[in-house]
Scaffold this active site. Structure first.
Site, short mmCIF file in Angstrom:
data_model
loop_
_atom_site.label_atom_id
_atom_site.label_comp_id
_atom_site.label_asym_id
_atom_site.label_seq_id
_atom_site.Cartn_x
_atom_site.Cartn_y
_atom_site.Cartn_z
N THR A 12 0.79 -1.22 -0.01
CA THR A 12 -0.04 -0.13 0.02
C THR A 12 0.73 1.36 0.02
O THR A 12 0.26 2.26 -0.76
CB THR A 12 -0.99 -0.03 1.13
OG1 THR A 12 -1.66 -1.09 1.16
CG2 THR A 12 -1.84 1.18 1.34
N THR A 86 1.13 -4.72 3.88
CA THR A 86 0.86 -5.09 5.26
C THR A 86 0.13 -6.50 5.46
O THR A 86 0.03 -6.97 6.48
CB THR A 86 -0.07 -4.08 5.87
OG1 THR A 86 -1.52 -4.13 5.21
CG2 THR A 86 0.31 -2.81 5.98
#
Length: 335
Positions: A12, A86
């Protein structure tokens, strides 16, 4: 303070809008351009890959491990920061920690919001990771997120979207990053590091199977038939399943498959308390209980053991070594 190498892998923190959703696209230099460098820190960027971390494979993770070793071969490097998605950060960080044999830190970070978000958390996380990498020694591989520093072992993603994405549900954080710099609270206990795995192919298959009400041995048996060299059983409670699953575990182990047992419960250790298919029987069948490691990291522990040897007994010994360290005492049995 000194030279920090940033290894960019995507996630991200490197994601841009693709028309229907976000995907990792930006290079490491673009990611670095968003962050303020701590005073006295210089940075060199290595663009290793740019992928959403849910797509990572063992081959990707071993490439990262070998790149870290190559970077640390330069004595002028003071530490490494890995920018990572993540979703599987906890797995990659733990894999590197199991093999990390250098006092210089490897610090993982990322973001919950994409690269160009006006309220993005990536710039702060990256600054804090750089500061940590330039400030600490002999702490192993670390995860820095939302001003908190966590040991790789035991740290998992605990929030799908919130900024404080990571924690060790069964332990405390290692340090905090604030106005006074990095304040260390504890030093993680780590087993002796494993040697760098060979580049042998094919890589071992390691599967994860979850127990639940009405759960039967079907998927565990299917994993064995698919050629799994290791299986992680995600049991209920403190590590419990059924007599039928216990028998399937024993059969798998008799065929040379390494089986580990974790739990779907967020906090606390796996413990030998119950029989009738519980952890008492699973351990008696030859399964290895994983303490407080949860599914993703338990799978990495089994994978590392499978990479270390082709001998089933040696793999089991390596897994127990990897799991070494203090584990909370099991509570007394309850009715």
């Amino acid at each position: 303070m000194g030279q920090i190498v940033v290894i960019s892998t995507g996630g991200t923190i490197a994601s841009r809008w693709q028309g229907s959703g976000f995907a990792a696209e930006a290079r490491g230099t673009d990611v670095m351009a968003t962050a303020v460098l701590p005073e006295g820190v210089s940075v060199r960027v290595v663009d290793l890959m740019s992928v959403n971390s849910a797509r990572l494979t063992t081959a990707h993770q071993l490439a990262l491990l070998r790149t870290v070793r190559e970077v640390l071969a330069d004595p002028g490097v003071d530490g490494i920061v890995v920018t990572h998605g993540t979703d599987t950060l906890e797995e990659s960080a733990f894999l590197l920690d199991l093999h990390h044999d250098d006092p210089r830190p490897v610090v993982f970070t990322g973001a919950q919001r994409p690269l160009e978000a006006p309220d993005g958390d990536g710039p702060r996380n990256l600054h804090d990771a750089l500061l940590t990498a330039a400030s600490v020694r002999d702490l192993g591989v670390l995860v820095v997120f939302d001003g908190q520093v966590h040991a790789a072992r035991g740290t998992v993603k605990v929030q799908t979207l919130a900024a404080d994405a990571f924690a060790d549900p069964s332990g405390s954080r290692v340090a905090d990053v604030g106005a006074d710099g990095v304040v260390i609270h504890r030093r993680p206990e780590r087993p002796a590091p494993l040697p760098l795995p060979s580049a042998a192919e094919p890589l071992p298959r390691v599967d994860v199977v979850m127990h639940h009400c009405d759960g039967d041995p079907l998927f565990l048996d299917t994993a064995v038939e698919a050629g799994a060299q290791g299986i992680v059983l995600v049991a209920t409670g403190a590590g419990n399943a059924t007599p039928e699953i216990s028998a399937a575990v024993e059969a798998a182990i008799s065929r040379g498959v390494l089986v580990a047992v974790t739990t779907r419960v967020p906090t606390g250790p796996v413990a030998e308390i119950y029989t009738h298919g519980g952890a008492v029987d699973l351990a008696a069948a030859g399964a290895v209980l994983t303490g407080t490691l949860r599914a993703g990291q338990a799978r990495i522990a089994v994978l590392s053991a499978a990479l270390a040897s082709t001998d089933p007994a040696e793999r089991a010994r390596t897994l127990r070594h990897v799991l070494g360290g203090p584990v909370a005492d099991a509570p007394g049995a309850r009715a």
